[in-house]
Design a protein around this motif. Structure first.
Motif, PDB file in Angstrom:
ATOM      1  N   VAL A 118       0.843  -1.206   0.000  1.00 26.47           N
ATOM      2  CA  VAL A 118       0.000   0.000   0.000  1.00 26.47           C
ATOM      3  C   VAL A 118       0.876   1.253   0.000  1.00 26.47           C
ATOM      4  O   VAL A 118       0.628   2.219  -0.731  1.00 26.47           O
ATOM      5  CB  VAL A 118      -0.949   0.012   1.234  1.00 26.47           C
ATOM      6  N   TYR A 119       1.947   1.241   0.801  1.00 27.22           N
ATOM      7  CA  TYR A 119       2.785   2.433   0.972  1.00 27.22           C
ATOM      8  C   TYR A 119       3.822   2.636  -0.134  1.00 27.22           C
ATOM      9  O   TYR A 119       4.323   3.735  -0.314  1.00 27.22           O
ATOM     10  CB  TYR A 119       3.519   2.374   2.322  1.00 27.22           C
ATOM     11  N   HIS A 134       4.451  12.460   1.220  1.00 26.93           N
ATOM     12  CA  HIS A 134       3.164  12.536   0.538  1.00 26.93           C
ATOM     13  C   HIS A 134       2.061  11.892   1.391  1.00 26.93           C
ATOM     14  O   HIS A 134       0.990  12.461   1.588  1.00 26.93           O
ATOM     15  CB  HIS A 134       3.314  11.796  -0.796  1.00 26.93           C
ATOM     16  N   MET A 135       2.338  10.696   1.922  1.00 28.40           N
ATOM     17  CA  MET A 135       1.323   9.972   2.702  1.00 28.40           C
ATOM     18  C   MET A 135       1.071  10.612   4.061  1.00 28.40           C
ATOM     19  O   MET A 135      -0.074  10.749   4.492  1.00 28.40           O
ATOM     20  CB  MET A 135       1.736   8.509   2.877  1.00 28.40           C
ATOM     21  N   LEU A 136       2.153  11.016   4.726  1.00 20.55           N
ATOM     22  CA  LEU A 136       1.994  11.631   6.050  1.00 20.55           C
ATOM     23  C   LEU A 136       1.281  12.981   5.941  1.00 20.55           C
ATOM     24  O   LEU A 136       0.417  13.301   6.744  1.00 20.55           O
ATOM     25  CB  LEU A 136       3.353  11.794   6.741  1.00 20.55           C
ATOM     26  N   LEU A 187       4.290   0.304  14.305  1.00 19.53           N
ATOM     27  CA  LEU A 187       4.805   0.903  13.067  1.00 19.53           C
ATOM     28  C   LEU A 187       4.168   0.299  11.810  1.00 19.53           C
ATOM     29  O   LEU A 187       4.403   0.774  10.708  1.00 19.53           O
ATOM     30  CB  LEU A 187       6.332   0.756  12.991  1.00 19.53           C
ATOM     31  N   LEU A 188       3.347  -0.737  11.983  1.00 24.33           N
ATOM     32  CA  LEU A 188       2.713  -1.401  10.832  1.00 24.33           C
ATOM     33  C   LEU A 188       1.975  -0.393   9.951  1.00 24.33           C
ATOM     34  O   LEU A 188       2.053  -0.443   8.732  1.00 24.33           O
ATOM     35  CB  LEU A 188       1.745  -2.489  11.326  1.00 24.33           C
ATOM     36  N   GLU A 189       1.242   0.533  10.585  1.00 26.75           N
ATOM     37  CA  GLU A 189       0.484   1.524   9.819  1.00 26.75           C
ATOM     38  C   GLU A 189       1.087   2.924  10.003  1.00 26.75           C
ATOM     39  O   GLU A 189       0.377   3.907  10.168  1.00 26.75           O
ATOM     40  CB  GLU A 189      -0.987   1.493  10.227  1.00 26.75           C
ATOM     41  N   ALA A 190       2.403   2.977   9.932  1.00 30.98           N
ATOM     42  CA  ALA A 190       3.132   4.226  10.184  1.00 30.98           C
ATOM     43  C   ALA A 190       2.755   5.353   9.216  1.00 30.98           C
ATOM     44  O   ALA A 190       2.836   6.526   9.559  1.00 30.98           O
ATOM     45  CB  ALA A 190       4.638   3.974  10.102  1.00 30.98           C
ATOM     46  N   GLY A 192      -0.226   5.781   7.490  1.00 29.67           N
ATOM     47  CA  GLY A 192      -1.658   5.979   7.255  1.00 29.67           C
ATOM     48  C   GLY A 192      -2.440   4.708   7.508  1.00 29.67           C
ATOM     49  O   GLY A 192      -1.937   3.605   7.281  1.00 29.67           O
ATOM     50  N   PRO A 193      -3.682   4.844   8.020  1.00 28.66           N
ATOM     51  CA  PRO A 193      -4.490   3.670   8.375  1.00 28.66           C
ATOM     52  C   PRO A 193      -5.000   2.924   7.144  1.00 28.66           C
ATOM     53  O   PRO A 193      -5.857   3.421   6.432  1.00 28.66           O
ATOM     54  CB  PRO A 193      -5.647   4.264   9.183  1.00 28.66           C
ATOM     55  N   CYS A 194      -4.432   1.749   6.889  1.00 27.27           N
ATOM     56  CA  CYS A 194      -4.861   0.978   5.705  1.00 27.27           C
ATOM     57  C   CYS A 194      -5.437  -0.386   6.093  1.00 27.27           C
ATOM     58  O   CYS A 194      -5.705  -1.215   5.238  1.00 27.27           O
ATOM     59  CB  CYS A 194      -3.696   0.812   4.732  1.00 27.27           C
TER      60      CYS A 194
END
Length: 215
Positions: A118-119, A134-136, A187-190, A192-194
């Protein structure tokens, strides 16, 4: 005649569920059957006539938003791409069941692989500084608070790299990401929540598997 058809459909459903439960190992055969039925009811609601053979992007995003409480457009798009493995702009029944197997009940290893995919926005096997930024920026900036919020995001990217970039090459490889998450699961969803939270998972499963739970 219609009775014969429904018997045929039931046979096909059982056959399909049997095959899919071998690959989607986190579900029982009965659960896979329920997910196939749910899938067909969702495909019936698909607006895009080109995607009649599957769940289109908009229908899928509505599920992510309404059922799993996701709000980040970019992340929802990436989750859709994670499910749509053959990249044909629709989610097939196999992609639906296999995707949900990880999305709802995946092992840590399965979830690490999924989140990394996803990231990794451009699919080059790394999460770069730019992708992190970009994601953060996307997931954290809900309202402007300071003069230059980008500076705060850049600092966060540097802190994250310091924590997760084990080989110090200024980007995260899969090995970096896996090692960091195994040391610190949060840190799995560091970026953004996916993945859905437990409350949304329980609500979805209670609804999707109500026939099994009730029997």
């Amino acid at each position: 005649m219609s009775q014969e058809v429904s018997v045929m459909n039931r046979k096909n459903l059982k056959k399909q569920a049997e095959a899919l439960s071998r690959v989607a190992k986190n579900f029982s055969k009965n659960e896979v059957e329920s997910l196939i039925k749910l899938y067909h009811s969702l495909v019936g609601k698909t607006v895009d006539s080109n995607a009649r053979r599957g769940i289109d992007r908009n229908t899928f995003r509505n599920i992510l938003h309404n059922t799993f409480g996701m709000t980040d457009d970019m992340i929802m798009d990436r989750v859709f791409r994670g499910f749509d493995r053959d990249n044909d702009s629709s989610v097939s029944v196999t992609e639906w069941v296999e995707g949900l197997s990880v999305f709802l009940r995946g092992t840590l290893d399965e979830k690490i692989k999924y989140c990394f995919g996803v990231y990794d926005l451009n699919g080059d096997g790394f999460i770069s500084r730019e992708e992190m930024f970009h994601m953060l920026k996307n997931s954290l900036l809900k309202q402007p608070t300071e003069e230059d919020p980008d500076e705060g995001i850049k600092d966060l990217v540097e802190i994250t790299l310091k924590k997760m970039d084990y080989d110090h090459d200024s980007k995260l490889s899969y090995v970096d990401f896996e090692k960091a998450v195994k040391e610190e699961n949060l840190l799995l969803e560091a970026f953004g929540p996916c993945l859905p939270d437990i409350k949304h998972i329980m609500a979805f499963e209670t609804q999707a598997f109500k026939d099994i739970i009730g029997s």
